[in-house]
Motif scaffolding. Structure first.
Motif, PDB file in Angstrom:
ATOM      1  N   VAL A   1      30.000  21.399  53.671  1.00 27.14           N
ATOM      2  CA  VAL A   1      29.552  22.631  54.313  1.00 27.14           C
ATOM      3  C   VAL A   1      30.594  23.735  54.163  1.00 27.14           C
ATOM      4  N   ALA A   2      30.197  24.937  54.518  1.00 25.74           N
ATOM      5  CA  ALA A   2      31.121  26.075  54.501  1.00 25.74           C
ATOM      6  C   ALA A   2      32.231  25.861  55.519  1.00 25.74           C
ATOM      7  N   ARG A   3      33.377  26.475  55.258  1.00 28.23           N
ATOM      8  CA  ARG A   3      34.549  26.306  56.131  1.00 28.23           C
ATOM      9  C   ARG A   3      34.460  27.263  57.323  1.00 28.23           C
ATOM     10  N   GLU A   4      33.479  26.992  58.189  1.00 26.13           N
ATOM     11  CA  GLU A   4      33.288  27.790  59.390  1.00 26.13           C
ATOM     12  C   GLU A   4      32.699  26.897  60.480  1.00 26.13           C
ATOM     13  N   SER A   5      33.010  27.231  61.707  1.00 20.14           N
ATOM     14  CA  SER A   5      32.639  26.363  62.830  1.00 20.14           C
ATOM     15  C   SER A   5      31.134  26.176  62.948  1.00 20.14           C
ATOM     16  N   ALA A   6      30.364  27.232  62.744  1.00 19.64           N
ATOM     17  CA  ALA A   6      28.916  27.118  62.893  1.00 19.64           C
ATOM     18  C   ALA A   6      28.329  26.123  61.894  1.00 19.64           C
ATOM     19  N   ALA A   7      28.823  26.146  60.662  1.00 19.85           N
ATOM     20  CA  ALA A   7      28.327  25.225  59.644  1.00 19.85           C
ATOM     21  C   ALA A   7      28.689  23.784  59.994  1.00 19.85           C
ATOM     22  N   PHE A   8      29.897  23.590  60.499  1.00 20.44           N
ATOM     23  CA  PHE A   8      30.303  22.242  60.910  1.00 20.44           C
ATOM     24  C   PHE A   8      29.461  21.766  62.090  1.00 20.44           C
ATOM     25  N   ALA A   9      29.233  22.642  63.048  1.00 22.50           N
ATOM     26  CA  ALA A   9      28.424  22.263  64.215  1.00 22.50           C
ATOM     27  C   ALA A   9      27.013  21.857  63.801  1.00 22.50           C
ATOM     28  N   ARG A  10      26.403  22.599  62.879  1.00 25.48           N
ATOM     29  CA  ARG A  10      25.046  22.271  62.428  1.00 25.48           C
ATOM     30  C   ARG A  10      25.015  20.900  61.742  1.00 25.48           C
ATOM     31  N   ALA A  11      25.974  20.664  60.850  1.00 27.78           N
ATOM     32  CA  ALA A  11      25.984  19.401  60.114  1.00 27.78           C
ATOM     33  C   ALA A  11      26.262  18.217  61.033  1.00 27.78           C
ATOM     34  N   ILE A  12      27.199  18.398  61.958  1.00 27.34           N
ATOM     35  CA  ILE A  12      27.493  17.321  62.908  1.00 27.34           C
ATOM     36  C   ILE A  12      26.266  17.033  63.759  1.00 27.34           C
ATOM     37  N   GLY A  13      25.605  18.090  64.231  1.00 26.75           N
ATOM     38  CA  GLY A  13      24.404  17.914  65.039  1.00 26.75           C
ATOM     39  C   GLY A  13      23.306  17.181  64.291  1.00 26.75           C
ATOM     40  N   GLU A  14      23.120  17.519  63.017  1.00 26.40           N
ATOM     41  CA  GLU A  14      22.091  16.862  62.209  1.00 26.40           C
ATOM     42  C   GLU A  14      22.378  15.373  62.043  1.00 26.40           C
ATOM     43  N   LEU A  15      23.621  15.041  61.763  1.00 21.49           N
ATOM     44  CA  LEU A  15      23.984  13.637  61.555  1.00 21.49           C
ATOM     45  C   LEU A  15      23.921  12.830  62.849  1.00 21.49           C
ATOM     46  N   LEU A  16      24.227  13.476  63.956  1.00 17.50           N
ATOM     47  CA  LEU A  16      24.114  12.777  65.240  1.00 17.50           C
ATOM     48  C   LEU A  16      22.644  12.543  65.597  1.00 17.50           C
ATOM     49  N   ALA A  17      21.795  13.490  65.244  1.00 15.85           N
ATOM     50  CA  ALA A  17      20.372  13.357  65.561  1.00 15.85           C
ATOM     51  C   ALA A  17      19.694  12.309  64.677  1.00 15.85           C
ATOM     52  N   THR A  18      20.117  12.258  63.406  1.00 16.45           N
ATOM     53  CA  THR A  18      19.524  11.297  62.462  1.00 16.45           C
ATOM     54  C   THR A  18      20.643  10.614  61.681  1.00 16.45           C
TER      55      THR A  18
END
Length: 390
Positions: free
Chosen positions: A337-354
């Motif tokens: 992902v891009a080197r920014e907090s929002a991108a990390f938060a989205r990816a972490i959230g997706e992996l936690l959900a699925t």
């Protein structure tokens, strides 16, 4: 029998057990090869007295100049590093110290090749020593040695000249190979040499084990020195935006106070913690207990933490740094992902959900073995010796 002189300023010692631990593991693997004899020279750079008498140099000063380190005959000569010179004179000082030492070593160990395990100052010093003793030289590029020393005004010429004169070059990733070519090194002379991971130790575990670390809900793990390049502040802000998610960061460094202040400012000290330095032997349990490993590096070669997390069945969220695309090749491995907090938060959230199946994530590390690492290194060094003799 191949007789190897390994030169590594990046190598653990009694005061820094995690310093260059992957260089250590590679060297131990090569030394155990049935057709290899190996001697290790692990120089320690120190400023002149009286600075060398101050902490943390005092502890380094107290290390033995020769010892058996995990079965390796290890020399730890000191060389002078001059503060304020940006490394300009490191190589000259290192060569000055090593010529008499290697002359002594050659009396009963006529090494066939010098294996330099970091590009600066090891590489330029190895080239000078190789010419002096009439043996071929290999230099391995790992990350900051090219990204920093290979571009810094005071040292770039030395790095490039060494790479052009060395008999063979290794890169930890295809991306690192491209970076080496970009500073003027010949692509044909560079072989990609991936790191390894101990698949017997780094294995998928039960995420419920996170309770041992005082964590009840979802857990994100991060590994790396507390320095700006690792981007821990980015991951901290990302996890802070995800209610109920905890973050543990293993590592130490000069950014600790700033990161602690950021954690307090965000009001998340109850679920984001800095663990300080963690012994490498303790990492399998930590990584296996996590749901995700996240690291927002601005540059890397190919981070061992990435591969170790995958071996534990823990997907990774990382930036497009270095060899990231050589590691995250399937959705089960994680996200780039891009080197920014929002991108990390989205990816972490997706992996936690699925979350992907942990056994599928584990498969992403299957090609990174120390056995393959050793075989490739032996083949590479043997080839240099054969070519120099023909």
């Amino acid at each position: 029998m191949l007789r190897v002189l390994t030169l590594a300023t990046l190598f653990p010692d009694a005061t820094r057990p995690n310093f260059g631990v992957f260089v250590e593991r590679q060297t131990l693997g090569l030394a155990a090869h049935a057709e290899v004899e190996l001697r290790l020279v692990a120089p320690i750079g120190l400023p002149p007295w009286p600075l060398s008498a101050l902490s943390p140099y005092r502890a380094l000063n107290g290390l033995p100049t020769r010892e058996r380190w995990k079965g390796l005959d290890t020399h730890r000569p000191r060389f002078t590093t001059l503060p304020g010179t940006q490394g300009r004179w490191h190589v000259a000082a290192l060569v000055r110290q090593l010529k008499p030492l290697l002359t002594e070593i050659r009396r009963d160990f006529a090494f066939d090749v010098i294996d330099a395990e970091f590009f600066f100052p090891d590489g330029p010093a190895a080239v000078a020593l190789g010419r002096h003793f009439g043996v071929p030289v290999s230099i391995k590029a790992r990350g900051a040695d090219i990204h920093h020393w290979g571009r810094a005004q005071a040292t770039a010429r030395q790095v490039v000249a060494a790479g052009q004169k060395a008999d063979g070059l290794l890169a930890v990733s295809a991306a690192m190979k491209a970076d080496m070519a970009a500073i003027g090194l010949a692509v044909a002379s560079i072989r990609v040499h991936h790191t390894g991971v101990d698949l017997a130790r780094f294995t998928p575990g039960n995420p419920a084990g996170r309770r041992r670390f005082g964590v009840q809900g979802p857990l994100v793990m991060s590994l790396g020195a507390l320095i700006p390049r690792k981007g821990h502040d980015i991951v901290i802000r990302a996890v802070a935006s995800l209610p109920g998610v905890s973050l543990l960061i293993a590592g130490e460094g000069p950014q600790r106070a700033a990161l602690e202040a950021e954690i307090v400012r965000l009001g998340v000290a109850d679920r984001i913690r800095l663990l300080g330095p963690v012994p490498h032997d303790a990492l399998p349990d930590l990584l296996a207990a996590a749901d995700i490993m996240a690291l927002a590096s601005s540059s890397e070669g190919l981070a061992n933490a990435w591969v170790e997390a995958l071996a534990c069945g823990t997907p990774i969220v990382i930036t497009d740094a270095g060899g990231a695309a050589e590691v995250v090749r399937t959705p089960a491995a994680g996200r780039i992902v891009a080197r920014e907090s929002a991108a990390f938060a989205r990816a972490i959230g997706e992996l936690l959900a699925t979350p992907p199946p942990r056994d599928e994530t584990h498969k992403a590390a299957a090609n990174f073995t120390w056995e393959a690492n050793t075989a490739a290194l032996h083949h590479h060094l043997s080839g240099l010796v054969a070519a120099s003799s023909s």
